[in-house]
Design a protein around this motif. Structure first.
Motif, PDB file in Angstrom:
ATOM      1  N   MET A   1      34.632  33.136  48.356  1.00  0.00           N
ATOM      2  CA  MET A   1      35.312  33.447  47.095  1.00  0.00           C
ATOM      3  C   MET A   1      36.580  34.241  47.393  1.00  0.00           C
ATOM      4  SD  MET A   1      33.842  35.656  43.879  1.00  0.00           S
ATOM      5  CE  MET A   1      32.357  34.663  43.838  1.00  0.00           C
ATOM      6  N   THR A   2      37.705  33.816  46.849  1.00  0.00           N
ATOM      7  CA  THR A   2      38.970  34.524  47.028  1.00  0.00           C
ATOM      8  C   THR A   2      39.180  35.471  45.860  1.00  0.00           C
ATOM      9  OG1 THR A   2      39.905  32.635  48.201  1.00  0.00           O
ATOM     10  CG2 THR A   2      41.438  34.285  47.354  1.00  0.00           C
ATOM     11  N   ALA A   3      39.219  36.761  46.149  1.00  0.00           N
ATOM     12  CA  ALA A   3      39.345  37.755  45.089  1.00  0.00           C
ATOM     13  C   ALA A   3      40.789  37.898  44.643  1.00  0.00           C
ATOM     14  CB  ALA A   3      38.806  39.089  45.581  1.00  0.00           C
ATOM     15  N   GLN A   4      40.953  38.217  43.372  1.00  0.00           N
ATOM     16  CA  GLN A   4      42.258  38.531  42.815  1.00  0.00           C
ATOM     17  C   GLN A   4      42.309  40.043  42.609  1.00  0.00           C
ATOM     18  OE1 GLN A   4      44.635  36.097  42.334  1.00  0.00           O
ATOM     19  NE2 GLN A   4      43.112  34.788  43.344  1.00  0.00           N
ATOM     20  N   LEU A  31      35.085  48.487  46.235  1.00  0.00           N
ATOM     21  CA  LEU A  31      35.352  49.697  45.458  1.00  0.00           C
ATOM     22  C   LEU A  31      34.025  50.419  45.200  1.00  0.00           C
ATOM     23  CD1 LEU A  31      37.364  51.519  44.094  1.00  0.00           C
ATOM     24  CD2 LEU A  31      37.306  50.037  42.073  1.00  0.00           C
ATOM     25  N   ILE A  32      33.540  51.081  46.249  1.00  0.00           N
ATOM     26  CA  ILE A  32      32.319  51.880  46.136  1.00  0.00           C
ATOM     27  C   ILE A  32      32.712  53.270  45.655  1.00  0.00           C
ATOM     28  CG2 ILE A  32      30.402  52.896  47.415  1.00  0.00           C
ATOM     29  CD1 ILE A  32      30.401  50.441  49.209  1.00  0.00           C
ATOM     30  N   LEU A  65      25.173  42.020  42.220  1.00  0.00           N
ATOM     31  CA  LEU A  65      26.622  42.149  42.408  1.00  0.00           C
ATOM     32  C   LEU A  65      27.359  40.958  41.815  1.00  0.00           C
ATOM     33  CD1 LEU A  65      26.795  43.566  46.058  1.00  0.00           C
ATOM     34  CD2 LEU A  65      27.292  44.794  43.932  1.00  0.00           C
ATOM     35  N   GLN A  66      26.818  39.772  41.987  1.00  0.00           N
ATOM     36  CA  GLN A  66      27.436  38.573  41.406  1.00  0.00           C
ATOM     37  C   GLN A  66      27.418  38.645  39.880  1.00  0.00           C
ATOM     38  OE1 GLN A  66      26.468  35.297  44.956  1.00  0.00           O
ATOM     39  NE2 GLN A  66      25.006  35.551  43.288  1.00  0.00           N
ATOM     40  N   ALA A  67      26.319  39.132  39.323  1.00  0.00           N
ATOM     41  CA  ALA A  67      26.220  39.261  37.871  1.00  0.00           C
ATOM     42  C   ALA A  67      27.224  40.273  37.339  1.00  0.00           C
ATOM     43  CB  ALA A  67      24.803  39.678  37.490  1.00  0.00           C
ATOM     44  N   ALA A  68      27.366  41.394  38.029  1.00  0.00           N
ATOM     45  CA  ALA A  68      28.306  42.426  37.595  1.00  0.00           C
ATOM     46  C   ALA A  68      29.741  41.919  37.617  1.00  0.00           C
ATOM     47  CB  ALA A  68      28.164  43.660  38.483  1.00  0.00           C
ATOM     48  N   GLN A  69      30.068  41.138  38.634  1.00  0.00           N
ATOM     49  CA  GLN A  69      31.410  40.579  38.709  1.00  0.00           C
ATOM     50  C   GLN A  69      31.668  39.633  37.540  1.00  0.00           C
ATOM     51  OE1 GLN A  69      33.638  41.552  40.835  1.00  0.00           O
ATOM     52  NE2 GLN A  69      35.288  40.087  40.426  1.00  0.00           N
ATOM     53  N   ARG A  70      30.698  38.784  37.231  1.00  0.00           N
ATOM     54  CA  ARG A  70      30.825  37.859  36.090  1.00  0.00           C
ATOM     55  C   ARG A  70      30.961  38.610  34.773  1.00  0.00           C
ATOM     56  NH1 ARG A  70      25.911  34.051  35.651  1.00  0.00           N
ATOM     57  NH2 ARG A  70      26.865  33.614  33.629  1.00  0.00           N
ATOM     58  N   ALA A  71      30.174  39.687  34.633  1.00  0.00           N
ATOM     59  CA  ALA A  71      30.172  40.457  33.385  1.00  0.00           C
ATOM     60  C   ALA A  71      31.332  41.449  33.314  1.00  0.00           C
ATOM     61  CB  ALA A  71      28.850  41.210  33.253  1.00  0.00           C
ATOM     62  N   ASN A  72      32.069  41.594  34.429  1.00  0.00           N
ATOM     63  CA  ASN A  72      33.202  42.521  34.510  1.00  0.00           C
ATOM     64  C   ASN A  72      32.758  43.942  34.177  1.00  0.00           C
ATOM     65  OD1 ASN A  72      35.902  43.216  34.994  1.00  0.00           O
ATOM     66  ND2 ASN A  72      36.466  42.996  32.837  1.00  0.00           N
ATOM     67  N   CYS A  73      31.631  44.325  34.766  1.00  0.00           N
ATOM     68  CA  CYS A  73      31.130  45.681  34.513  1.00  0.00           C
ATOM     69  C   CYS A  73      30.742  46.355  35.822  1.00  0.00           C
ATOM     70  CB  CYS A  73      29.944  45.660  33.551  1.00  0.00           C
ATOM     71  SG  CYS A  73      28.455  44.877  34.178  1.00  0.00           S
ATOM     72  N   PRO A  74      30.932  47.660  35.915  1.00  0.00           N
ATOM     73  CA  PRO A  74      30.487  48.384  37.103  1.00  0.00           C
ATOM     74  C   PRO A  74      28.971  48.396  37.152  1.00  0.00           C
ATOM     75  CG  PRO A  74      31.219  49.927  35.429  1.00  0.00           C
ATOM     76  CD  PRO A  74      31.513  48.556  34.903  1.00  0.00           C
ATOM     77  N   GLY A 109      33.999  38.921  47.267  1.00  0.00           N
ATOM     78  CA  GLY A 109      35.193  39.267  46.492  1.00  0.00           C
ATOM     79  C   GLY A 109      34.870  40.063  45.248  1.00  0.00           C
ATOM     80  N   ILE A 110      33.905  40.965  45.359  1.00  0.00           N
ATOM     81  CA  ILE A 110      33.512  41.797  44.218  1.00  0.00           C
ATOM     82  C   ILE A 110      34.572  42.863  43.991  1.00  0.00           C
ATOM     83  CG2 ILE A 110      31.755  43.369  43.307  1.00  0.00           C
ATOM     84  CD1 ILE A 110      30.762  40.471  43.641  1.00  0.00           C
ATOM     85  N   THR A 111      35.103  42.922  42.777  1.00  0.00           N
ATOM     86  CA  THR A 111      36.152  43.894  42.466  1.00  0.00           C
ATOM     87  C   THR A 111      35.705  44.947  41.457  1.00  0.00           C
ATOM     88  OG1 THR A 111      37.042  42.405  40.769  1.00  0.00           O
ATOM     89  CG2 THR A 111      38.016  42.273  42.977  1.00  0.00           C
ATOM     90  N   VAL A 112      34.494  44.814  40.902  1.00  0.00           N
ATOM     91  CA  VAL A 112      34.010  45.844  39.977  1.00  0.00           C
ATOM     92  C   VAL A 112      33.516  47.045  40.782  1.00  0.00           C
ATOM     93  CG1 VAL A 112      33.397  44.176  38.184  1.00  0.00           C
ATOM     94  CG2 VAL A 112      31.672  44.847  39.875  1.00  0.00           C
ATOM     95  N   PRO A 113      33.640  48.246  40.227  1.00  0.00           N
ATOM     96  CA  PRO A 113      33.156  49.428  40.939  1.00  0.00           C
ATOM     97  C   PRO A 113      31.633  49.414  41.098  1.00  0.00           C
ATOM     98  CG  PRO A 113      34.725  50.032  39.218  1.00  0.00           C
ATOM     99  CD  PRO A 113      34.360  48.605  38.988  1.00  0.00           C
TER     100      PRO A 113
END
Length: 428
Positions: A1-4, A31-32, A65-74, A109-113
């Protein structure tokens, strides 16, 4: 997965990672963050709760982690002392959890905290307290960013004194949870006075927990009844603690319906909800209900869903192992450690479906139950506003330290009339 990577993310990555994380992972794009950041994001949205997922196996961590990325939530990834301490029954532990999360965030490519939480760090007496002063620093050195000090089975005065004694070993920037009342169902329920005693005593020493966990009617593990969380009691205690700006951490969610968890989100000050047993069972491929409880067939056995979770052959091997050990259904959690490597040795398609099943359940819970969707930008805002990994305390000094000396604490505790009930199952 390529992160933005957005400009805000890049800035948060520079300033928002705690010093231990920067040292461990100097070149990471994960982003830990401190657990405080997650709490502040839920507060900013209002009536929102962050999932705190007990990563009993690799597939739970990956799926959440995949779910959090989809939901855009930390999200909070956690493990309890019984699960991942020195006498662990899981392969994921206090000392490798951050490394697993960091690797997965970079791979996916997880970008949520994401916060790394040491849950239920139990202190049962002086021996545990002495050991904690050595052990807790090693956990932060290994990437923990948030901790729950759980001396809840002790008398109220000893609970408070244990929290005070261990606090110097916890970084000021770290998320902090404390607990009053063991988690043991409808016996020995927490009271307003007990909760205020603990929080006021900490406040007098300028210790401002982010969360307090209560015995508010729930249990850990497999929930046999539908009694569950007492929302009214929880709201009453949270209301009494409002001046101290401490939020609730809800334990034992696997035994409660989505409807009740929505009520917790809507009517209490809860911003953290622990999910453990449900995610384990889901990753394995067992049939669960809305409560997250694994279902049993007519013979009282778990129901393995064909073609979901692990292979049927490996499940049969696990059942045979548990049978040989004489384990009951609540003991199946002990299968995590001996079978983790066998689970990881399955073909890619099976590994992926295990994580995908967790992702689907966690995503639905985050978005439809906990009201946490699209809170990641609020977490980034908390970091950027502070321009630091330390977003600071919510509370401020309200209590007079002169009235909270050890002698005062011992005397005040005598006035508390709460019924602690029988001993609970502390180790889940």
């Amino acid at each position: 997965m390529t992160a933005q990577y957005s400009a805000d993310f890049e800035k948060a990555l520079q300033v928002g990672r705690p010093p231990n994380i920067q040292q461990l992972f100097p070149n990471s794009k994960a982003l830990i963050v401190s657990g405080k950041v997650i709490d502040r994001a839920m507060l900013a949205k209002g009536k929102a709760i962050a999932m705190a997922a007990n990563g009993r196996n690799y597939f739970v961590v990956r799926g959440v982690l995949q779910a959090a990325q989809r939901a855009n939530c930390p999200v909070i990834i956690e493990i309890a002392k019984s699960e991942g301490g020195q006498k662990a029954y899981c392969a994921v532990n206090y000392w490798n959890m951050a490394r697993i999360v960091d690797a997965l965030c970079n791979e996916l490519g997880i970008t949520v905290p994401v916060a790394i939480h040491a849950d239920h760090y139990g202190i049962k007496g002086d021996k545990d307290l002495a050991a904690a002063k050595v052990e807790i620093p090693t956990m932060f050195e290994a990437g923990i960013t948030s901790i729950a000090i759980d001396a809840s089975h002790l008398p109220d005065d000893q609970n408070l004194l244990a929290n005070l004694a261990i606090n110097p070993f916890i970084p000021k920037w770290a998320g902090l949870e404390t607990e009053v009342g063991e988690i043991k169902g409808n016996q020995g329920l927490s009271t307003v006075d007990e909760a205020k005693f603990l929080i006021q005593g900490l406040n007098a020493y300028e210790i401002f927990p982010d969360w307090i966990a209560l015995n508010n009617g729930t249990t850990h593990g497999l929930e046999a009844s539908d009694a569950g969380i007492q929302v009214g009691l929880t709201a009453e205690i949270h209301h009494a603690l409002m001046p101290y700006k401490v939020n609730g951490a809800q334990h034992g969610t696997s035994g409660n319906s989505s409807e009740r968890l929505r009520e917790i989100a809507g009517k209490t000050a809860t911003t953290k909800a622990n999910v453990a047993t449900a995610l384990q069972m889901i990753s394995w491929g067992l049939e669960v209900n809305d409560y997250g409880n694994a279902q049993l067939d007519a013979a009282g056995n778990f129901i393995k869903v064909p073609g979901e979770g692990m292979s049927e052959e490996l499940w049969a091997e696990m059942v045979a192992y548990a049978t040989e050990k004489g384990w009951k259904k609540g003991d199946y959690k002990n299968l995590n450690l001996p079978f983790e490597n066998k689970l990881l040795a399955q073909p890619r398609e099976i590994r992926e479906r295990m994580a995908a099943r967790v992702e689907a359940f966690a995503y639905k819970m985050m978005t439809e139950v906990l009201n946490a969707a699209d809170t990641a930008p609020l977490a980034l805002a908390a970091i950027l506003n502070a321009n630091s990994a330390d977003v600071g305390p919510k509370g401020s000094l309200l209590e007079d330290p002169a009235y909270w000396t050890k002698e005062h604490i011992l005397e005040r505790a005598k006035q508390l009339a709460g019924d602690k009930g029988p001993s609970g199952n502390f180790d889940d």
